[in-house]
Design a protein around this motif. Structure first.
Motif, PDB file in Angstrom:
ATOM      1  N   LEU B  18       0.823  -1.210   0.000  1.00  0.00           N
ATOM      2  CA  LEU B  18       0.000   0.000   0.000  1.00  0.00           C
ATOM      3  C   LEU B  18       0.857   1.261   0.000  1.00  0.00           C
ATOM      4  O   LEU B  18       0.605   2.197  -0.758  1.00  0.00           O
ATOM      5  N   ILE B  19       1.865   1.244   0.852  1.00  0.00           N
ATOM      6  CA  ILE B  19       2.725   2.436   0.941  1.00  0.00           C
ATOM      7  C   ILE B  19       3.398   2.699  -0.403  1.00  0.00           C
ATOM      8  O   ILE B  19       3.394   3.819  -0.908  1.00  0.00           O
ATOM      9  N   VAL B  20       3.953   1.642  -0.986  1.00  0.00           N
ATOM     10  CA  VAL B  20       4.633   1.809  -2.271  1.00  0.00           C
ATOM     11  C   VAL B  20       3.633   2.242  -3.335  1.00  0.00           C
ATOM     12  O   VAL B  20       3.917   3.111  -4.175  1.00  0.00           O
ATOM     13  N   ALA B  21       2.441   1.684  -3.286  1.00  0.00           N
ATOM     14  CA  ALA B  21       1.420   2.038  -4.266  1.00  0.00           C
ATOM     15  C   ALA B  21       1.126   3.533  -4.213  1.00  0.00           C
ATOM     16  O   ALA B  21       1.159   4.229  -5.231  1.00  0.00           O
ATOM     17  N   PHE B  22       0.887   4.027  -2.994  1.00  0.00           N
ATOM     18  CA  PHE B  22       0.523   5.441  -2.878  1.00  0.00           C
ATOM     19  C   PHE B  22       1.696   6.376  -3.087  1.00  0.00           C
ATOM     20  O   PHE B  22       1.524   7.487  -3.567  1.00  0.00           O
ATOM     21  N   SER B  23       2.888   5.921  -2.708  1.00  0.00           N
ATOM     22  CA  SER B  23       4.031   6.838  -2.812  1.00  0.00           C
ATOM     23  C   SER B  23       4.653   6.820  -4.202  1.00  0.00           C
ATOM     24  O   SER B  23       5.200   7.815  -4.642  1.00  0.00           O
ATOM     25  N   ALA B  24       4.559   5.698  -4.900  1.00  0.00           N
ATOM     26  CA  ALA B  24       5.272   5.626  -6.174  1.00  0.00           C
ATOM     27  C   ALA B  24       4.399   5.204  -7.342  1.00  0.00           C
ATOM     28  O   ALA B  24       4.337   5.906  -8.365  1.00  0.00           O
ATOM     29  N   ILE B  25       3.713   4.117  -7.201  1.00  0.00           N
ATOM     30  CA  ILE B  25       3.066   3.540  -8.381  1.00  0.00           C
ATOM     31  C   ILE B  25       1.890   4.386  -8.884  1.00  0.00           C
ATOM     32  O   ILE B  25       1.818   4.719 -10.068  1.00  0.00           O
ATOM     33  N   ILE B  26       1.011   4.795  -7.979  1.00  0.00           N
ATOM     34  CA  ILE B  26      -0.163   5.560  -8.422  1.00  0.00           C
ATOM     35  C   ILE B  26       0.223   6.916  -9.047  1.00  0.00           C
ATOM     36  O   ILE B  26      -0.234   7.229 -10.142  1.00  0.00           O
ATOM     37  N   PRO B  27       1.112   7.692  -8.396  1.00  0.00           N
ATOM     38  CA  PRO B  27       1.539   8.942  -9.055  1.00  0.00           C
ATOM     39  C   PRO B  27       2.159   8.693 -10.432  1.00  0.00           C
ATOM     40  O   PRO B  27       1.913   9.441 -11.380  1.00  0.00           O
ATOM     41  N   LEU B  28       2.931   7.598 -10.496  1.00  0.00           N
ATOM     42  CA  LEU B  28       3.585   7.295 -11.768  1.00  0.00           C
ATOM     43  C   LEU B  28       2.538   6.946 -12.830  1.00  0.00           C
ATOM     44  O   LEU B  28       2.662   7.324 -13.992  1.00  0.00           O
ATOM     45  N   MET B  29       1.498   6.273 -12.399  1.00  0.00           N
ATOM     46  CA  MET B  29       0.433   5.897 -13.339  1.00  0.00           C
ATOM     47  C   MET B  29      -0.274   7.125 -13.902  1.00  0.00           C
ATOM     48  O   MET B  29      -0.710   7.145 -15.056  1.00  0.00           O
ATOM     49  N   THR B  30      -0.396   8.171 -13.084  1.00  0.00           N
ATOM     50  CA  THR B  30      -0.986   9.414 -13.569  1.00  0.00           C
ATOM     51  C   THR B  30      -0.194   9.930 -14.758  1.00  0.00           C
ATOM     52  O   THR B  30      -0.750  10.359 -15.772  1.00  0.00           O
ATOM     53  N   VAL B  31       1.138   9.856 -14.599  1.00  0.00           N
ATOM     54  CA  VAL B  31       1.996  10.326 -15.678  1.00  0.00           C
ATOM     55  C   VAL B  31       1.809   9.448 -16.908  1.00  0.00           C
ATOM     56  O   VAL B  31       1.692   9.950 -18.033  1.00  0.00           O
ATOM     57  N   VAL B  32       1.728   8.135 -16.685  1.00  0.00           N
ATOM     58  CA  VAL B  32       1.508   7.229 -17.816  1.00  0.00           C
ATOM     59  C   VAL B  32       0.198   7.584 -18.515  1.00  0.00           C
ATOM     60  O   VAL B  32       0.123   7.649 -19.745  1.00  0.00           O
ATOM     61  N   ASN B  33      -0.804   7.858 -17.714  1.00  0.00           N
ATOM     62  CA  ASN B  33      -2.112   8.242 -18.223  1.00  0.00           C
ATOM     63  C   ASN B  33      -2.025   9.447 -19.166  1.00  0.00           C
ATOM     64  O   ASN B  33      -2.554   9.444 -20.275  1.00  0.00           O
ATOM     65  N   TYR B  34      -1.302  10.466 -18.731  1.00  0.00           N
ATOM     66  CA  TYR B  34      -1.140  11.674 -19.548  1.00  0.00           C
ATOM     67  C   TYR B  34      -0.339  11.395 -20.806  1.00  0.00           C
ATOM     68  O   TYR B  34      -0.554  12.010 -21.844  1.00  0.00           O
ATOM     69  N   SER B  35       0.592  10.463 -20.700  1.00  0.00           N
ATOM     70  CA  SER B  35       1.529  10.279 -21.813  1.00  0.00           C
ATOM     71  C   SER B  35       0.905   9.584 -23.019  1.00  0.00           C
ATOM     72  O   SER B  35       1.461   9.629 -24.107  1.00  0.00           O
ATOM     73  N   VAL B  36      -0.233   8.932 -22.817  1.00  0.00           N
ATOM     74  CA  VAL B  36      -0.831   8.232 -23.952  1.00  0.00           C
ATOM     75  C   VAL B  36      -2.177   8.851 -24.382  1.00  0.00           C
ATOM     76  O   VAL B  36      -2.874   8.303 -25.227  1.00  0.00           O
ATOM     77  N   GLN B  37      -2.526   9.979 -23.754  1.00  0.00           N
ATOM     78  CA  GLN B  37      -3.795  10.609 -24.132  1.00  0.00           C
ATOM     79  C   GLN B  37      -3.585  12.092 -24.360  1.00  0.00           C
ATOM     80  O   GLN B  37      -2.635  12.683 -23.862  1.00  0.00           O
ATOM     81  N   ASP B  38      -4.509  12.679 -25.125  1.00  0.00           N
ATOM     82  CA  ASP B  38      -4.516  14.134 -25.246  1.00  0.00           C
ATOM     83  C   ASP B  38      -5.695  14.611 -24.415  1.00  0.00           C
ATOM     84  O   ASP B  38      -6.844  14.341 -24.740  1.00  0.00           O
ATOM     85  N   ILE B  39      -5.408  15.259 -23.297  1.00  0.00           N
ATOM     86  CA  ILE B  39      -6.466  15.607 -22.354  1.00  0.00           C
ATOM     87  C   ILE B  39      -6.714  17.114 -22.385  1.00  0.00           C
ATOM     88  O   ILE B  39      -5.785  17.908 -22.206  1.00  0.00           O
ATOM     89  N   PHE B  40      -7.957  17.496 -22.631  1.00  0.00           N
ATOM     90  CA  PHE B  40      -8.296  18.931 -22.649  1.00  0.00           C
ATOM     91  C   PHE B  40      -8.929  19.356 -21.347  1.00  0.00           C
ATOM     92  O   PHE B  40      -8.563  20.358 -20.745  1.00  0.00           O
ATOM     93  N   ASP B  41      -9.926  18.601 -20.909  1.00  0.00           N
ATOM     94  CA  ASP B  41     -10.537  18.831 -19.615  1.00  0.00           C
ATOM     95  C   ASP B  41     -11.018  17.472 -19.121  1.00  0.00           C
ATOM     96  O   ASP B  41     -10.939  16.492 -19.847  1.00  0.00           O
TER      97      ASP B  41
END
Lengths: 366, 288
Positions: B18-41
């Motif tokens: 859980l700690i690793v998930a919240f401290s590293a994996i989930i934030p990193l996934m946000t970045v992955v999310n942005y990197s494969v989509q074009d997000i306007f709103d």
């Protein structure tokens, strides 16, 4: 090759020593002859390692001189003394191969590479390291590492003496024996003076021709293992050498004899005279358990004593008995009758030693 | 003995997960999310696949920043590691001198990044700074605000001043851990000072040096504050390193997609280089 003389040598770690206890090494006079195999035996903290480091030059003595072949070397650094030293924990140069480790001392003094090669191969052969030469020293086992550190001392032709500072401490028991034999062979082959520091009497007596027993910064006796056993010059030697150690009884000198408790011990007239002349106060009688005579029945010489217990040590038994409140031990051979409750013991005159102020008092019997 | 299968034991690793998930994996996934989509709103987004990655990989500005970054990181490693070892070897080992030296050496480490930038910004000015004035006295026309080379050198100098102490302290502790008996044996073997360093001290320092190299590499590869404070990445683009480019792209231009893709590539480069360093050093030590 050298004869090592310690002339009025003393060493202290304190800045202003006042009493003898301040000295790690108390003033001593000693000679290690060229080509001898010597052991320096004593308990932890008696100054053995200090003495060794003074000989090798890692430590400068506060008083006295160290002479190699009569030449003062106090001012010479270890690297100028041509001494090899093997330490308690094996020192190898991790990143080098075994070959390079052995070649290291020779390369440092600029020996040509072809000479290094023949010398290293020769020493590796003796130490049974020939098949390990290409390995990195880091991966070796403790005993192999220790052999490498010994080897670094043996490759040099100019070595005057090899000093061993409890070199087998970290080695497995079954290998200890092998390595000790190896050392002995090397000694015979190279005719180098070797000084071997240890606190193990067995190690000392299997390795050395002569043993120096150290106690509280002094060499209290220097002799063959047999001399140390039969004729301990100091109560500490009696107690430290032999298993179990020597029995000691406090005694007083009277006009005709030596008495302890209600018993007396006849003494050689010359010895008695000497003791009386010394006006000796602190007198002790010592006898080894091996020499206490246990009789099967009563007789004129024997004292009647209470048996405390008997320990069976396999090939022999140790009888512990109470002699006027003092617990003493005697060694019984395997086939000897084990006394029950009471026992008759006697102390043969020849093996009964007299100590004054902890030192042996002797007279010439002839 | 038969092995007992008990899947309940997995619950014991839950907290760490859980700690690793919240401290590293989930934030990193946000970045992955942005990197494969074009997000306007929050309601308008398009999946673009590897579009942003392609764009990032072919961006010549980023290539330049990457090269600049590598040259910078290797330069400071090449200076700080040997210098740190040298300082550690010279530091006194006993008595008051030892404590004093430790304190003096550690002082730069206590100063925050942006303060370091400000210190050197002022220190290097010819009109009010000692260093700048000194250079002027020596007849060198030193000006970090207009000369790209000078700005670059100033950033290197800053980092060396700030972080060599870290390497020195690591090495100092490594040197203290070498048993005295090694030095004694070396004396008996008549080893030279150089041989003692080469065959005793350096091998025993390997482990602390791995830590030193990795820390300094990662840190210098992510350098942002000092050049930002000094010249804001200038003059021109001379001190615009990777993180500077990233910030310009993400916050300056608000190109979150390419910036996210860039972040991931950036992260992978650091991971890769660290891995290469680590395995190289470890292999050097191996028994052949």
């Amino acid at each position: 090759m050298a004869e090592i003389t310690l002339n009025s040598l003393a060493h202290t770690y304190s800045d202003n020593p006042t009493k003898p206890e301040d000295y790690a090494i108390r003033e001593m006079q000693h000679i290690w002859h060229q080509g001898g195999a010597y052991a320096l035996l004593g308990p932890s903290g008696c100054g053995k390692s200090t003495l060794l480091n003074i000989i090798s030059g890692l430590l400068e003595p506060s008083d006295g001189e160290v002479l190699f072949d009569g030449k003062r070397v106090n001012e010479l650094k270890p690297e100028e003394r041509n001494i090899a030293q093997v330490f308690q924990f094996p020192v190898v140069y991790d990143t080098m191969t075994v070959y390079d480790n052995l070649a290291f001392p020779l390369r440092n003094i600029g020996v040509p590479e072809h000479k290094i090669r023949s010398k290293v191969l020769e020493v590796a052969e003796i130490l049974e390291l020939s098949d390990q030469l290409k390995r990195k020293a880091k991966g070796l086992s403790a005993d192999q590492k220790q052999k490498v550190s010994m080897g670094r001392g043996l490759v040099r032709d100019d070595v005057s003496a090899i000093l061993f500072d409890e070199p087998l401490t970290v080695i497995d028991p079954q290998l200890k024996w092998k390595l000790r034999r190896k050392l002995k062979q090397i000694h015979e082959q190279f005719n180098i003076t070797m000084v071997y520091v240890t606190h193990d009497q067995l190690e000392a007596s299997t390795f050395a021709d002569k043993i120096a027993v150290m106690y509280q910064g002094q060499i209290v006796q220097f002799g063959t293992p047999r001399e140390l056993f039969e004729n301990p010059a100091h109560t500490f030697v009696g107690y430290f050498i032999g298993s179990p150690g020597m029995n000691f009884i406090d005694a007083t000198v009277t006009e005709k004899e030596l008495s302890f408790g209600t018993h007396t011990l006849p003494l050689h007239p010359l010895l008695l005279k000497r003791l009386q002349d010394m006006d000796a106060q602190q007198v002790k009688v010592g006898i080894r358990p091996e020499f206490v005579h246990v009789w099967d029945g009563a007789n004129d010489d024997a004292f009647l004593v209470d048996v405390d217990f008997v320990e069976d040590l396999g090939t022999y038994k140790i009888l512990t008995f109470n002699f006027h409140g003092i617990l003493m031990k005697a060694r019984l051979s395997e086939d000897q009758k084990v006394p029950q409750g009471k026992a008759y013991v006697s102390f043969p005159e020849q093996w009964t030693k007299v100590y004054v102020n902890e030192f042996l008092v002797e007279v010439d019997h002839d | 003995m038969t092995k007992v299968e008990n899947n309940k034991a997995w619950w014991l690793v839950m907290p760490v997960f859980l700690i690793v998930a919240f401290s590293a994996i989930i934030p990193l996934m946000t970045v992955v999310n942005y990197s494969v989509q074009d997000i306007f709103d929050p309601y308008t987004r398009y999946f673009v696949g590897t579009e942003w990655f392609k764009q990032v990989m072919t961006d010549s500005r980023l290539h330049d920043a990457l090269i600049r970054q590598f040259i910078y990181s290797f330069t400071i490693l090449a200076i700080e590691i040997p210098l740190g070892i040298a300082v550690a070897l010279m530091m006194p080992t006993k008595g008051r001198g030892a404590s004093l030296a430790l304190i003096l050496v550690a002082i730069p480490l206590l100063i925050p990044w942006n303060v370091v930038g400000t210190i050197w910004q002022i220190f290097g000015r010819a009109d009010i700074g000692l260093f700048g004035a000194m250079m002027a006295e020596l007849g060198i026309n030193y000006n970090y605000a207009s000369e790209p080379m000078h700005a670059w050198l100033t950033v290197v100098l800053m980092d060396v001043w700030h972080w060599t102490p870290l390497v020195a302290l690591l090495c100092y502790s490594g040197l203290r851990a070498i048993p005295e008996v090694y030095y004694q044996a070396a004396r008996i073997d008549k080893a030279s000072r150089w041989a003692v360093f080469r065959y005793i001290q350096l091998p025993k320092l390997t482990n602390v040096l791995i830590i030193g190299v990795l820390l300094r590499f990662m840190d210098s590869f992510m350098i942002y504050t000092e050049p930002f404070v000094l010249t804001g990445g200038g003059p021109g683009t001379s001190t615009t390193f990777l993180s500077q480019s990233l910030v310009q792209q993400a916050i300056g231009q608000f190109d979150l997609g390419p910036a996210a893709a860039f972040s991931l590539v950036y992260f992978l480069i650091i991971l890769l280089v660290c891995w290469v360093f680590y395995t190289t050093i470890m292999n050097m030590q191996k028994d052949k």
